[in-house]
Every structure is written in structure tokens, then in C-alpha cells.
Design a protein around this motif. Structure first.
Motif, PDB file in Angstrom:
ATOM      1  N   PHE A  99     -14.833  -7.295   4.445  1.00 52.81           N
ATOM      2  CA  PHE A  99     -13.670  -7.060   3.591  1.00 52.81           C
ATOM      3  C   PHE A  99     -13.131  -5.651   3.789  1.00 52.81           C
ATOM      4  CE2 PHE A  99     -11.511  -6.694  -0.603  1.00 52.81           C
ATOM      5  CZ  PHE A  99     -10.740  -7.842  -0.518  1.00 52.81           C
ATOM      6  N   LEU A 100     -14.033  -4.698   3.977  1.00 51.14           N
ATOM      7  CA  LEU A 100     -13.618  -3.318   4.200  1.00 51.14           C
ATOM      8  C   LEU A 100     -12.942  -3.157   5.559  1.00 51.14           C
ATOM      9  CD1 LEU A 100     -13.647  -0.307   3.325  1.00 51.14           C
ATOM     10  CD2 LEU A 100     -15.902  -0.140   4.419  1.00 51.14           C
ATOM     11  N   GLU A 101     -13.554  -3.718   6.592  1.00 54.87           N
ATOM     12  CA  GLU A 101     -13.018  -3.571   7.942  1.00 54.87           C
ATOM     13  C   GLU A 101     -11.688  -4.285   8.121  1.00 54.87           C
ATOM     14  OE1 GLU A 101     -16.121  -4.989  10.448  1.00 54.87           O
ATOM     15  OE2 GLU A 101     -17.362  -3.175  10.233  1.00 54.87           O
ATOM     16  N   LEU A 139      -5.572  -4.455   1.049  1.00 61.68           N
ATOM     17  CA  LEU A 139      -4.215  -4.259   1.566  1.00 61.68           C
ATOM     18  C   LEU A 139      -3.538  -5.603   1.816  1.00 61.68           C
ATOM     19  CD1 LEU A 139      -1.913  -2.531   2.678  1.00 61.68           C
ATOM     20  CD2 LEU A 139      -3.140  -2.459   4.873  1.00 61.68           C
ATOM     21  N   VAL A 140      -4.282  -6.552   2.377  1.00 56.44           N
ATOM     22  CA  VAL A 140      -3.724  -7.880   2.635  1.00 56.44           C
ATOM     23  C   VAL A 140      -3.317  -8.564   1.336  1.00 56.44           C
ATOM     24  CG1 VAL A 140      -4.212 -10.162   3.584  1.00 56.44           C
ATOM     25  CG2 VAL A 140      -5.067  -8.128   4.756  1.00 56.44           C
ATOM     26  N   ILE A 141      -4.203  -8.519   0.341  1.00 53.33           N
ATOM     27  CA  ILE A 141      -3.903  -9.151  -0.945  1.00 53.33           C
ATOM     28  C   ILE A 141      -2.690  -8.491  -1.598  1.00 53.33           C
ATOM     29  CG2 ILE A 141      -4.778  -9.515  -3.281  1.00 53.33           C
ATOM     30  CD1 ILE A 141      -7.555  -9.845  -2.082  1.00 53.33           C
ATOM     31  N   ALA A 142      -2.624  -7.165  -1.526  1.00 53.41           N
ATOM     32  CA  ALA A 142      -1.494  -6.455  -2.123  1.00 53.41           C
ATOM     33  C   ALA A 142      -0.183  -6.836  -1.451  1.00 53.41           C
ATOM     34  CB  ALA A 142      -1.723  -4.947  -2.021  1.00 53.41           C
ATOM     35  N   GLN A 143      -0.196  -6.970  -0.130  1.00 58.43           N
ATOM     36  CA  GLN A 143       1.011  -7.341   0.591  1.00 58.43           C
ATOM     37  C   GLN A 143       1.496  -8.731   0.191  1.00 58.43           C
ATOM     38  OE1 GLN A 143       2.962  -5.668   2.890  1.00 58.43           O
ATOM     39  NE2 GLN A 143       1.808  -3.831   2.350  1.00 58.43           N
ATOM     40  N   TYR A 144       0.575  -9.663   0.066  1.00 56.65           N
ATOM     41  CA  TYR A 144       0.962 -11.019  -0.340  1.00 56.65           C
ATOM     42  C   TYR A 144       1.495 -11.038  -1.767  1.00 56.65           C
ATOM     43  CZ  TYR A 144      -0.876 -13.448   3.773  1.00 56.65           C
ATOM     44  OH  TYR A 144      -1.083 -13.919   5.051  1.00 56.65           O
ATOM     45  N   MET A 186      -9.259   0.052  -2.959  1.00 51.33           N
ATOM     46  CA  MET A 186      -8.774  -0.466  -4.238  1.00 51.33           C
ATOM     47  C   MET A 186      -7.802   0.518  -4.874  1.00 51.33           C
ATOM     48  SD  MET A 186      -8.853  -2.754  -6.743  1.00 51.33           S
ATOM     49  CE  MET A 186     -10.362  -3.739  -6.812  1.00 51.33           C
ATOM     50  N   TYR A 187      -8.164   1.777  -4.847  1.00 46.85           N
ATOM     51  CA  TYR A 187      -7.305   2.823  -5.416  1.00 46.85           C
ATOM     52  C   TYR A 187      -5.977   2.901  -4.680  1.00 46.85           C
ATOM     53  CZ  TYR A 187      -5.631   7.653  -5.974  1.00 46.85           C
ATOM     54  OH  TYR A 187      -4.858   8.770  -6.175  1.00 46.85           O
ATOM     55  N   ASP A 188      -6.045   2.936  -3.348  1.00 49.12           N
ATOM     56  CA  ASP A 188      -4.854   3.197  -2.559  1.00 49.12           C
ATOM     57  C   ASP A 188      -3.920   1.997  -2.476  1.00 49.12           C
ATOM     58  OD1 ASP A 188      -3.405   5.076  -0.830  1.00 49.12           O
ATOM     59  OD2 ASP A 188      -3.827   3.622   0.743  1.00 49.12           O
ATOM     60  N   TYR A 189      -4.464   0.832  -2.235  1.00 49.27           N
ATOM     61  CA  TYR A 189      -3.635  -0.344  -1.951  1.00 49.27           C
ATOM     62  C   TYR A 189      -3.322  -1.192  -3.181  1.00 49.27           C
ATOM     63  CZ  TYR A 189      -5.248   0.843   2.743  1.00 49.27           C
ATOM     64  OH  TYR A 189      -5.541   1.519   3.903  1.00 49.27           O
ATOM     65  N   ILE A 190      -4.134  -1.053  -4.233  1.00 54.24           N
ATOM     66  CA  ILE A 190      -3.958  -1.903  -5.408  1.00 54.24           C
ATOM     67  C   ILE A 190      -3.546  -1.097  -6.637  1.00 54.24           C
ATOM     68  CG2 ILE A 190      -5.082  -3.515  -6.987  1.00 54.24           C
ATOM     69  CD1 ILE A 190      -4.718  -4.793  -4.329  1.00 54.24           C
ATOM     70  N   LEU A 191      -4.445  -0.252  -7.134  1.00 56.53           N
ATOM     71  CA  LEU A 191      -4.230   0.388  -8.432  1.00 56.53           C
ATOM     72  C   LEU A 191      -3.061   1.354  -8.434  1.00 56.53           C
ATOM     73  CD1 LEU A 191      -7.929   1.065  -9.504  1.00 56.53           C
ATOM     74  CD2 LEU A 191      -6.490  -0.919  -9.996  1.00 56.53           C
ATOM     75  N   TYR A 192      -2.933   2.155  -7.368  1.00 56.75           N
ATOM     76  CA  TYR A 192      -1.859   3.152  -7.304  1.00 56.75           C
ATOM     77  C   TYR A 192      -0.756   2.717  -6.352  1.00 56.75           C
ATOM     78  CZ  TYR A 192      -3.860   6.843 -10.168  1.00 56.75           C
ATOM     79  OH  TYR A 192      -4.327   7.588 -11.229  1.00 56.75           O
ATOM     80  N   ASN A 193      -0.461   1.434  -6.372  1.00 53.33           N
ATOM     81  CA  ASN A 193       0.594   0.879  -5.530  1.00 53.33           C
ATOM     82  C   ASN A 193       1.793   0.536  -6.419  1.00 53.33           C
ATOM     83  OD1 ASN A 193       2.252  -0.479  -3.796  1.00 53.33           O
ATOM     84  ND2 ASN A 193       0.683  -1.885  -3.033  1.00 53.33           N
ATOM     85  N   PRO A 194       2.782   1.407  -6.516  1.00 52.09           N
ATOM     86  CA  PRO A 194       3.916   1.145  -7.424  1.00 52.09           C
ATOM     87  C   PRO A 194       4.725  -0.076  -7.028  1.00 52.09           C
ATOM     88  CG  PRO A 194       4.371   3.035  -6.007  1.00 52.09           C
ATOM     89  CD  PRO A 194       2.934   2.684  -5.787  1.00 52.09           C
ATOM     90  N   ASP A 195       4.791  -0.368  -5.731  1.00 52.07           N
ATOM     91  CA  ASP A 195       5.557  -1.541  -5.296  1.00 52.07           C
ATOM     92  C   ASP A 195       4.937  -2.842  -5.794  1.00 52.07           C
ATOM     93  OD1 ASP A 195       7.313   0.089  -3.914  1.00 52.07           O
ATOM     94  OD2 ASP A 195       6.148  -0.002  -2.051  1.00 52.07           O
ATOM     95  N   LEU A 196       3.642  -2.815  -6.055  1.00 50.55           N
ATOM     96  CA  LEU A 196       2.950  -4.019  -6.525  1.00 50.55           C
ATOM     97  C   LEU A 196       3.165  -4.245  -8.015  1.00 50.55           C
ATOM     98  CD1 LEU A 196       0.972  -6.379  -6.167  1.00 50.55           C
ATOM     99  CD2 LEU A 196      -0.902  -4.727  -6.409  1.00 50.55           C
ATOM    100  N   TRP A 197       3.141  -3.171  -8.803  1.00 51.87           N
ATOM    101  CA  TRP A 197       3.138  -3.322 -10.262  1.00 51.87           C
ATOM    102  C   TRP A 197       4.501  -3.103 -10.903  1.00 51.87           C
ATOM    103  CZ3 TRP A 197      -1.065  -5.681 -11.542  1.00 51.87           C
ATOM    104  CH2 TRP A 197      -2.245  -5.448 -10.823  1.00 51.87           C
ATOM    105  N   ILE A 198       5.500  -2.667 -10.146  1.00 46.80           N
ATOM    106  CA  ILE A 198       6.803  -2.381 -10.740  1.00 46.80           C
ATOM    107  C   ILE A 198       7.449  -3.635 -11.319  1.00 46.80           C
ATOM    108  CG2 ILE A 198       8.102  -2.691  -8.603  1.00 46.80           C
ATOM    109  CD1 ILE A 198       8.725  -0.063 -11.360  1.00 46.80           C
ATOM    110  N   ARG A 199       7.105  -4.803 -10.756  1.00 49.54           N
ATOM    111  CA  ARG A 199       7.708  -6.052 -11.227  1.00 49.54           C
ATOM    112  C   ARG A 199       6.887  -6.724 -12.312  1.00 49.54           C
ATOM    113  NH1 ARG A 199       7.906  -9.931  -6.993  1.00 49.54           N
ATOM    114  NH2 ARG A 199       5.929  -9.007  -6.322  1.00 49.54           N
ATOM    115  N   ALA A 200       5.715  -6.178 -12.609  1.00 50.45           N
ATOM    116  CA  ALA A 200       4.872  -6.771 -13.644  1.00 50.45           C
ATOM    117  C   ALA A 200       5.460  -6.494 -15.023  1.00 50.45           C
ATOM    118  CB  ALA A 200       3.459  -6.213 -13.539  1.00 50.45           C
TER     119      ALA A 200
END
Length: 206
Positions: free
Chosen positions: A107-109, A114-119, A160-174
Motif C-alpha cells: 500500500f505504501l509503495e 493518493l489513488v483513493i484520494a484521486q478517485y 495519509m497526512y499529505d494525500y488525504i487529511l490535508y488535501n483541500p481539493d478532496l474536502w472542499i466539496r464535502a
């Protein structure tokens, strides 16, 4: 006897022993029953071993692609995307990652977060809901708990921090409620974690 008995593994009135052995270096089962011609030993594998044989945790990534697809079901009058499909997939992947160091490395490699966040960014905003956030926050808490145990855990936490939690593009629509829960977690539990100062945002290309 009830669980070990098999009608094939019998010699007249004798019920042959076919229980698994503690030391399976030669026979996965006791050779007692294997001496009968029709008896075959069956070895089961764990879900993590089976998943590794199929290609690893990466085989689940394409399932996040059709989140907005319409699923036909007789119990649903209106044809619309299923709101909880993202949370089910996210929970499945996180549970697999929690249970196996090998899958954690995969999962790390493969930059799974990042993949989940993009989807999720490409999908409808309905999928960025409380259930998905709760699964991700529970995963973060578990990583924080074992952050000193392995470099892989540290890497997963940074992703997790970089791609999920602190990803404004992911949470702006929530919804506002979801964003409130997320930023409350970041401002309290996460910011006080020992790993926080060593985590930094990095750029990546998927």
C-alpha cells in the motif's frame, strides 16, 4: 472426533487421524489418514496470502473508479449511485492494510492513499461523507498508535497526512459538518501527535 471424522478416512471400524499437524514441514496433515488412497489433504490460506497471490492490494484500486455508476436493483425505484459504496471500499482496504505488514508495504509503495484520494476527487461529492471520513480517521488513529513500530507505518502516516487529511481539493466539496469534524481532529488529536513536526507536504504525480 466429530470435526476430524471423514467417511473416506476410515479403515474398517478405525477412524484415521487427519487433523492438522503443528509441524507441517513434511505433511500438512497427519500421514495416518493420507495412507488411504482416496484421502487428500487440503491446506487453506489466509485472506492476506490469497490477496498477495492475486496481485496484492492494488487489485482493489480500480473498484473506486465507477463510484458514480448507476446500479440496477429491483428494490430501488430510482436509478442512482449508491452513497455508501465508497465507505465500504475504503473500509475494506483499510482493514486489509491493518491486518498485514506485507499489505502495508504494498500500500505504501503503490501510494494507495493518493489513488483513493484521486478517485474520490473525481467522483460525486456524495461519496465524501461521514462514513468515509470516520474510516480514514480511525485508520489515522491506529497509525499514530503504532508510529514508532515501523518505518512503513511512518510512511503510511505521511501519505495519509499529505494525500488525504490535508488535501483541500478532496474536502472542499464535502458538507460543512464533515469538514468541521475533520478540522477538529486535525486541530486537536493530530497536531499534538509526536510525528506531526516530521510530516511535511510533498508533491507527487499519479
Amino acid at each position: 472426533v466429530m470435526f476430524s471424522y471423514n467417511p473416506v478416512a476410515c479403515d474398517s471400524q478405525l477412524c484415521l487421524d487427519q487433523t492438522p499437524k503443528a509441524n507441517a514441514s513434511i505433511f500438512p496433515h497427519s500421514p495416518h489418514a493420507l495412507m488411504m488412497g482416496e484421502v487428500k489433504s487440503v491446506t487453506t490460506q489466509s485472506i492476506h496470502s490469497t490477496l498477495h497471490s492475486l496481485g496484492g492490494v492494488q487489485i482493489f484500486y480500480p473498484l473506486f473508479g465507477p463510484l458514480d455508476c448507476v446500479y440496477h436493483a429491483t428494490s430501488r425505484r430510482d436509478e442512482e449511485p449508491i452513497a455508501n459504496i465508497a465507505s465500504l471500499l475504503t473500509t475494506l482496504v483499510c482493514d486489509l492494510v491493518k491486518g498485514s505488514p506485507g499489505i502495508q508495504q504494498q500500500f505504501l509503495e503503490s501510494r494507495g492513499f493518493l489513488v483513493i484520494a484521486q478517485y474520490l476527487e473525481q467522483a460525486s461529492a456524495m461519496h465524501t461523507n461521514f462514513a468515509v471520513l470516520d474510516t480514514l480517521l480511525n485508520m489515522t488513529r491506529l497509525l499514530l498508535k503504532y508510529v514508532s513500530s515501523s518505518p512503513v507505518v511512518i510512511g503510511l502516516l505521511k501519505h495519509m497526512y499529505d494525500y488525504i487529511l490535508y488535501n483541500p481539493d478532496l474536502w472542499i466539496r464535502a458538507s460543512l459538518e464533515v469538514q468541521t469534524v475533520l478540522y477538529n481532529f486535525l486541530a486537536t488529536e493530530f497536531v499534538n501527535a509526536p510525528i506531526f513536526n516530521s510530516v511535511r507536504r510533498v508533491s507527487a504525480v499519479l
